[in-house]
Design a protein around this motif. Sequence first.
Motif, PDB file in Angstrom:
ATOM      1  N   LEU A  78      39.086   9.342  16.410  1.00  0.00           N
ATOM      2  CA  LEU A  78      40.461   8.577  15.851  1.00  0.00           C
ATOM      3  C   LEU A  78      40.598   9.380  14.530  1.00  0.00           C
ATOM      4  N   ILE A  79      39.356   9.293  13.784  1.00  0.00           N
ATOM      5  CA  ILE A  79      39.414   9.943  12.513  1.00  0.00           C
ATOM      6  C   ILE A  79      39.649  11.274  12.421  1.00  0.00           C
ATOM      7  N   ALA A  80      39.013  11.783  13.476  1.00  0.00           N
ATOM      8  CA  ALA A  80      39.131  13.374  13.693  1.00  0.00           C
ATOM      9  C   ALA A  80      40.600  13.818  13.869  1.00  0.00           C
ATOM     10  N   ARG A  81      41.287  12.856  14.681  1.00  0.00           N
ATOM     11  CA  ARG A  81      42.646  13.064  14.953  1.00  0.00           C
ATOM     12  C   ARG A  81      43.701  12.867  13.786  1.00  0.00           C
ATOM     13  N   GLY A  82      43.009  12.320  12.550  1.00  0.00           N
ATOM     14  CA  GLY A  82      43.780  11.930  11.452  1.00  0.00           C
ATOM     15  C   GLY A  82      44.112  10.675  11.205  1.00  0.00           C
ATOM     16  N   HIS A  83      43.500   9.852  11.699  1.00  0.00           N
ATOM     17  CA  HIS A  83      43.773   8.431  11.778  1.00  0.00           C
ATOM     18  C   HIS A  83      42.974   7.941  10.395  1.00  0.00           C
TER      19      HIS A  83
END
Lengths: 384, 384
Positions: free
Chosen positions: A222-227
């Motif tokens: 999720l973090i990698a997706r920008g979250h």
Amino acid sequence: MATLKDVADRASVSMSTAYQSLIGAAEVDSQTQAAVKAAADSLNYELNITIRDVAAYAGVSVTTVSYVINNSPLIKPATRQRVRNAIRDLDYHPNTTARNLKANETRMIGYAWHVAEDPIRRNPLLDLFLFELAQCAEAHGYHILTFTQSNRSGTKPYETLINTNRVDGFILSDVTYEDPRIGYLIERKVPFATYGKANGKWDFPYVDVDGKRGIQLAVEHLIARGHERIGLISWPPGLRIGDIRTQGYLDAMKQNGITVPESWIAYSANTMEHAAEAAQRILTNRPKPTAIVCANDIMAFGAKRYVESLGLEIGTDVALTGYDDTPVAELIGLTSVRQPIAAIANRVIDLLMAEMNRQRPADHTIMLEPSLIIRESSANFRRG
Amino acid sequence: MATLKDVADRASVSMSTAYQSLIGAAEVDSQTQAAVKAAADSLNYELNITIRDVAAYAGVSVTTVSYVINNSPLIKPATRQRVRNAIRDLDYHPNTTARNLKANETRMIGYAWHVAEDPIRRNPLLDLFLFELAQCAEAHGYHILTFTQSNRSGTKPYETLINTNRVDGFILSDVTYEDPRIGYLIERKVPFATYGKANGKWDFPYVDVDGKRGIQLAVEHLIARGHERIGLISWPPGLRIGDIRTQGYLDAMKQNGITVPESWIAYSANTMEHAAEAAQRILTNRPKPTAIVCANDIMAFGAKRYVESLGLEIGTDVALTGYDDTPVAELIGLTSVRQPIAAIANRVIDLLMAEMNRQRPADHTIMLEPSLIIRESSANFRRG
DNA sequence: TTGAAAGCGCTAACAC
DNA sequence: GTGTTAGCGCTTTCAA
């Protein structure tokens, strides 16, 4: 009981002919067949090929046949071939029960899963797990005996199976922290291996899947997706598996330098309704979290319901991840953490085999890695 | 092998004391325990209570013990009691393997389910079915042996299990029209019973659920709710189960005086994507159907996706029903036809028990009624 | 009413 | 290398 040779002698035919007649092979003329059948009747003989028939047919002793069956290197190749032919001609198969009696083993493995009264606590991966288990067991010459075990039956069903010599060992799953089955089996010195760890006080072979890592995979994805504002729905503290997953979330967030306000975490019972309420509590934060990690697929499903009731789109407005990769996850396009079911079954059977040979390897506690199955629920993030 | 009595004699203690010592009971002083253990060691004896130990302990013959175990009425009550006490004191349990060898049976029932390569064709009700099966079997003194059977394995696994005397009979499910297993088992004269009917040429015991009736329930429910234009998504013709369900729909519509245009019926493969397309084909009719009956839950799920993609609401704008009542139906609030899993398992085990006693009842083909579980997907109809 | 003993089909120590 | 034989733990016929 008469033997096949007795029948052949009485009918004055070869054992081969006698056998062919009794199985009703077309090669034997009907007159001979009738004669043989009459002989069998008069001797009250019922066709059942044993090691003695094979021995008589091959003109050797039962010992020799036994050695051939068990691949003993002692037997001369010529003899071996003669016996093999006899086995083939008579379509002989050793009787497992007799072998088991002699060897004092059953080559059976007991397995029971939990059937909770609560219908939501079903076992959606049982078909996969049990299939893999059976397959691995069969590769080792064992079979799985599935038995029932209610929530309250404790060790009773295990006791019975042991006392009546039904199984050589057990596979346990749904292991709880202080699982009474484990203490019992250790005390009775019955081989077993589990899927899932217990309290750590007992020493026994188990396979587990790194639940912390599983949640970390989801968070990092999720973090990698920008979250950045990522909430968590998990079981209330106190449940081993829930605590581990919650910790995985906290660790992953910390490692990525994200401070988690308490209000991003909501505890929920294992139902859609509770999970929907939990999602509501998380999403009333301002600024609103853009993603929610759930401790299992059911909770994710509940969260999805709530998000959609807001008119928001899963995967675009709010990302969502589940855990367990149940069939429902695939159905609704839910990103979920998958446990390596086949590998678990393989390893747990391997551990049990070692136990049954009374040779516990040094590495008898195995931790397997989960993987993240990415689907639409976390696919496209529209940065707010 | 030495017996418990030998050990007791050598240690000059009673059999009771010898037994207590060997299980490490606290009641026996440690000196005696040590002496008994030394005696056991010197005789190379390992604790394992057999019928002979019980006989010696009770001062009767093994025959008598055997009679007591098997509740023979021949034994005098006093003797019986003495033997019972011995059994209790020594915690004796008859060895199943030895019994089986003698009786030439195993008290095991083989069961395999289909594991298709196609992941969508999983077995979401296996946990329920297998649990019920095991429970019923256990009530009859039998256990379930679960084995594996791939799509292509044919009768091989069955053959092996029979030849090695692993099981006394089989339960089959996922029966196909010309199922080779059925012919094989009939020929080998091995007892079996199936869940699901085959082609009707063979005579064998089975339990089936009235699939026609199931769909009728769904259709009638929808009609009662005020629907008239009801579509159907089913498997393409040629599949036994699909044909039955399609027929159920046609019959129910006819009985209610509704003429079905061809375009209300859409055939679909067993995936969400295909079912969504099928729903699309149905809903392009004008006037638009207000309800869709689906031949299983997966298809209903696909239809739901399509309906919602139109911005329409399931249950209000378009009613939907599924079939099988899988966990997913409950999750998404899908009205679905439920098969009586517990009853099926019960009846199929009953049939198998009769077969194993070689007494096939006249009513050895059983048809069970499904029921309709009504949920939100067909709850509120807003009459257009 | 109870006991002695044969034997279910197989393995393996021991003998040759 | 191969055969004789004594069991594994139980049930059951036959005898007493």
